[in-house]
Enzyme design. Structure first.
Site, PDB file in Angstrom:
ATOM      1  N   LYS A   1     -10.624  -4.628  -4.121  1.00  0.00           N
ATOM      2  CA  LYS A   1     -11.821  -3.715  -4.410  1.00  0.00           C
ATOM      3  C   LYS A   1     -11.296  -2.364  -5.136  1.00  0.00           C
ATOM      4  O   LYS A   1     -11.955  -1.929  -5.481  1.00  0.00           O
ATOM      5  CB  LYS A   1     -12.163  -2.976  -2.942  1.00  0.00           C
ATOM      6  CG  LYS A   1     -12.870  -4.214  -2.212  1.00  0.00           C
ATOM      7  CD  LYS A   1     -13.280  -3.492  -0.842  1.00  0.00           C
ATOM      8  CE  LYS A   1     -13.186  -4.330   0.226  1.00  0.00           C
ATOM      9  NZ  LYS A   1     -12.000  -4.029   1.108  1.00  0.00           N
TER      10      LYS A   1
ATOM     11  N   LYS B   1       0.875  -1.153   0.059  1.00  0.00           N
ATOM     12  CA  LYS B   1       0.078  -0.147   0.001  1.00  0.00           C
ATOM     13  C   LYS B   1       0.901   1.280  -0.036  1.00  0.00           C
ATOM     14  O   LYS B   1       0.538   2.319  -0.428  1.00  0.00           O
ATOM     15  CB  LYS B   1      -0.922  -0.052   1.115  1.00  0.00           C
ATOM     16  CG  LYS B   1      -1.986  -0.835   0.815  1.00  0.00           C
ATOM     17  CD  LYS B   1      -3.403  -0.432   1.922  1.00  0.00           C
ATOM     18  CE  LYS B   1      -4.715  -1.375   1.463  1.00  0.00           C
ATOM     19  NZ  LYS B   1      -5.790  -1.084   2.335  1.00  0.00           N
TER      20      LYS B   1
ATOM     21  N   LYS C   1      -3.238  -9.990  -6.527  1.00  0.00           N
ATOM     22  CA  LYS C   1      -4.601 -10.514  -5.803  1.00  0.00           C
ATOM     23  C   LYS C   1      -5.670  -9.517  -6.504  1.00  0.00           C
ATOM     24  O   LYS C   1      -5.461  -8.235  -6.840  1.00  0.00           O
ATOM     25  CB  LYS C   1      -4.490  -9.911  -4.521  1.00  0.00           C
ATOM     26  CG  LYS C   1      -5.646 -10.304  -3.612  1.00  0.00           C
ATOM     27  CD  LYS C   1      -5.245  -9.952  -1.957  1.00  0.00           C
ATOM     28  CE  LYS C   1      -5.569  -8.372  -2.011  1.00  0.00           C
ATOM     29  NZ  LYS C   1      -5.553  -7.615  -0.711  1.00  0.00           N
TER      30      LYS C   1
HETATM   31  P1  TYM Z   1     -10.337  -6.691   3.025  1.00  0.00           P
HETATM   32  O1  TYM Z   1     -11.371  -5.562   3.264  1.00  0.00           O
HETATM   33  O2  TYM Z   1      -9.151  -6.410   2.186  1.00  0.00           O
HETATM   34  O3  TYM Z   1     -10.914  -7.918   2.779  1.00  0.00           O
HETATM   35  C1  TYM Z   1     -11.948  -8.568   3.393  1.00  0.00           C
HETATM   36  C2  TYM Z   1     -11.894  -9.926   3.138  1.00  0.00           C
HETATM   37  O4  TYM Z   1     -11.740 -10.533   2.065  1.00  0.00           O
HETATM   38  C3  TYM Z   1     -10.239 -11.343   1.786  1.00  0.00           C
HETATM   39  N1  TYM Z   1     -10.123 -10.924   0.548  1.00  0.00           N
HETATM   40  C4  TYM Z   1      -9.830 -11.970  -0.344  1.00  0.00           C
HETATM   41  N2  TYM Z   1      -9.842 -13.307  -0.590  1.00  0.00           N
HETATM   42  C5  TYM Z   1      -9.491 -14.180  -1.475  1.00  0.00           C
HETATM   43  N3  TYM Z   1      -9.070 -13.446  -2.537  1.00  0.00           N
HETATM   44  C6  TYM Z   1      -9.082 -12.117  -2.511  1.00  0.00           C
HETATM   45  N4  TYM Z   1      -8.461 -11.647  -3.945  1.00  0.00           N
HETATM   46  C7  TYM Z   1      -9.293 -11.354  -1.539  1.00  0.00           C
HETATM   47  N5  TYM Z   1      -9.239 -10.029  -1.327  1.00  0.00           N
HETATM   48  C8  TYM Z   1      -9.708  -9.816  -0.035  1.00  0.00           C
HETATM   49  C9  TYM Z   1      -9.668 -10.677   2.902  1.00  0.00           C
HETATM   50  O5  TYM Z   1      -8.597 -11.799   3.201  1.00  0.00           O
HETATM   51  C10 TYM Z   1     -10.585 -10.516   4.033  1.00  0.00           C
HETATM   52  O6  TYM Z   1     -10.847 -11.735   4.743  1.00  0.00           O
HETATM   53  N6  TYM Z   1      -7.343  -6.015   7.138  1.00  0.00           N
HETATM   54  C11 TYM Z   1      -8.744  -6.602   6.691  1.00  0.00           C
HETATM   55  C12 TYM Z   1      -9.977  -6.313   7.390  1.00  0.00           C
HETATM   56  C13 TYM Z   1     -10.153  -6.350   8.825  1.00  0.00           C
HETATM   57  C14 TYM Z   1     -10.140  -7.729   9.273  1.00  0.00           C
HETATM   58  C15 TYM Z   1      -9.982  -7.312  11.036  1.00  0.00           C
HETATM   59  C16 TYM Z   1     -10.249  -9.016   9.092  1.00  0.00           C
HETATM   60  C17 TYM Z   1      -9.908  -5.514   9.620  1.00  0.00           C
HETATM   61  N7  TYM Z   1     -10.008  -5.981  11.085  1.00  0.00           N
HETATM   62  C18 TYM Z   1     -10.126  -8.218  11.933  1.00  0.00           C
HETATM   63  C19 TYM Z   1     -10.534  -9.858   9.886  1.00  0.00           C
HETATM   64  C20 TYM Z   1     -10.287  -9.548  11.334  1.00  0.00           C
HETATM   65  C21 TYM Z   1      -8.765  -6.147   5.174  1.00  0.00           C
HETATM   66  O7  TYM Z   1      -8.288  -5.239   4.728  1.00  0.00           O
HETATM   67  O8  TYM Z   1      -9.688  -7.011   4.502  1.00  0.00           O
END
Ligand code: TYM
Length: 334
Positions: free
Chosen positions: A202, A117, A199
């Protein structure tokens, strides 16, 4: 009767930093929906995390509500689970501060998401982007979960949360439960359609990401255009990143094994395979979208879910926070 006490606990969240993709769905949300029957679940929209990257305020506000409506649309039941907005539960920010004093600069410097990032947003490498994993550790540890269901890219953040918890427990005696990551067998890492070595994300507004709210035509167009190699054999093999990714997507949506998929498309070429993937994804998304449209149009119900969710989440979170404050030696008048 359900007994919340004997059930194990899970917590997870998604950043409302855009519209959710099929990566978010297959890597996380779909798992949450199946786990809700067997676990005591906390699912949060992590809006505090989203501002580590600049957001347009009106869009962020809208994306917070859209993310909640998508949780409901994939089948997460607000009666069974605690659904809430991270910023509605101040304990997250409060515990994050305490934990930041038990997290080392060196370990944060090793986080790959920070490196990625900060390369992407080189004009805004803010302290929040750097300390992001500490806030995520607080999100998790406040609820004493057994498991954290996430996609593969979050594994490193869960590992650091475990390290922080172990360090704190080591200094002050058992305070936090040490959580385990929980990843799906199929779909833990969905790749970009236009650049299958990165990957799906969003923030990719080009053709690389399929969003849960994309129309049927857009889904079909994006998948038909997905980058593949110059071959024609539908076979999972090293170096065929594009085809491997489409096979993973198809397998995750249909439950078919790679072997079954190879047989199904034997001699049929990439065109027929892409069309089948595209139609399968579009059909699944249209079911989610029908439900989403109902939920997003009832703001009153969404607000009610958030108010109740914040109350329930705060109850658990504050219990942990009080324990932490006592252990570190903060004076209390209660
Ligand atoms: P975030 O918002 O990027 O993504 C949310 C969830 O989706 C999964 N994910 C994916 N899985 C498979 N293939 C992909 N291309 C892909 N892109 C995203 C992520 O692994 C995630 O499970 N830091 C975290 C959010 C967060 C969080 C937490 C998660 C903040 N606090 C506490 C669990 C527990 C994040 O940025 O996810």
């Amino acid at each position: 009767m359900e007994n919340q006490n004997i059930k194990k606990t899970i917590l997870s969240g998604v950043q409302p930093s855009g519209t959710l993709t099929i990566g978010n769905y297959l890597g996380a949300l779909r798992n949450w929906a199946t786990m809700q029957y067997d676990y005591n679940c906390y699912f949060c929209v992590v809006d505090l995390h989203a501002i580590t990257v600049r957001q347009v305020p009106a869009e962020l506000r809208q994306n917070c509500l859209k993310t909640l409506a998508l949780y409901l649309a994939v089948g997460i039941d607000p009666e069974k689970n605690t659904l809430f907005m991270q910023s509605h539960v101040p304990a997250h920010a409060e515990l994050a501060w305490v934990l930041s004093c038990y997290t080392m600069f060196g370990e944060l410097s090793r986080m790959t998401q920070f490196k990625d990032k900060s390369a992407k947003h080189s004009d805004n490498i803010n302290a929040g982007l750097f300390t992001y994993p500490v806030l995520m550790a607080a999100d998790i540890l406040l609820y004493q979960p057994d498991l954290v269901p996430v996609g593969n890219d979050q594994k490193q953040h869960i590992e650091i949360a475990r390290d922080i918890a172990n360090r704190f427990n080591g200094v002050y005696s058992e305070t936090f439960k040490i959580p385990e990551p929980y990843m799906p067998k199929a779909g833990a890492r969905i790749m970009s359609l236009s650049e299958p070595t990165s990957k799906m994300s969003k923030s990719d507004l080009g053709d690389g990401s399929v969003f849960l709210l994309d129309s049927r035509d857009v889904v079909i167009k994006k998948i038909k255009r997905a980058v593949t190699d110059s071959g024609s054999e539908v076979k999972y093999a090293e170096g065929k990143d594009g085809i491997n990714n489409l096979m993973s997507i198809y397998s995750a949506f249909t439950g078919k094994s790679f072997e079954d998929i190879e047989k199904e498309f034997d001699g049929k070429g990439y065109g027929a395979f892409k069309l089948a993937v595209a139609e399968t994804v579009a059909d699944s998304l249209s079911e989610i979208q029908d439900k989403y449209n109902v939920f997003i149009s009832d703001k009153e119900q969404l607000n009610k879910i958030l108010i109740e969710g914040a109350q329930k989440a705060s109850y658990t979170a504050e219990k942990t926070l009080r324990k932490v404050y006592r252990k570190v030696g903060f004076y209390s008048v209660k």
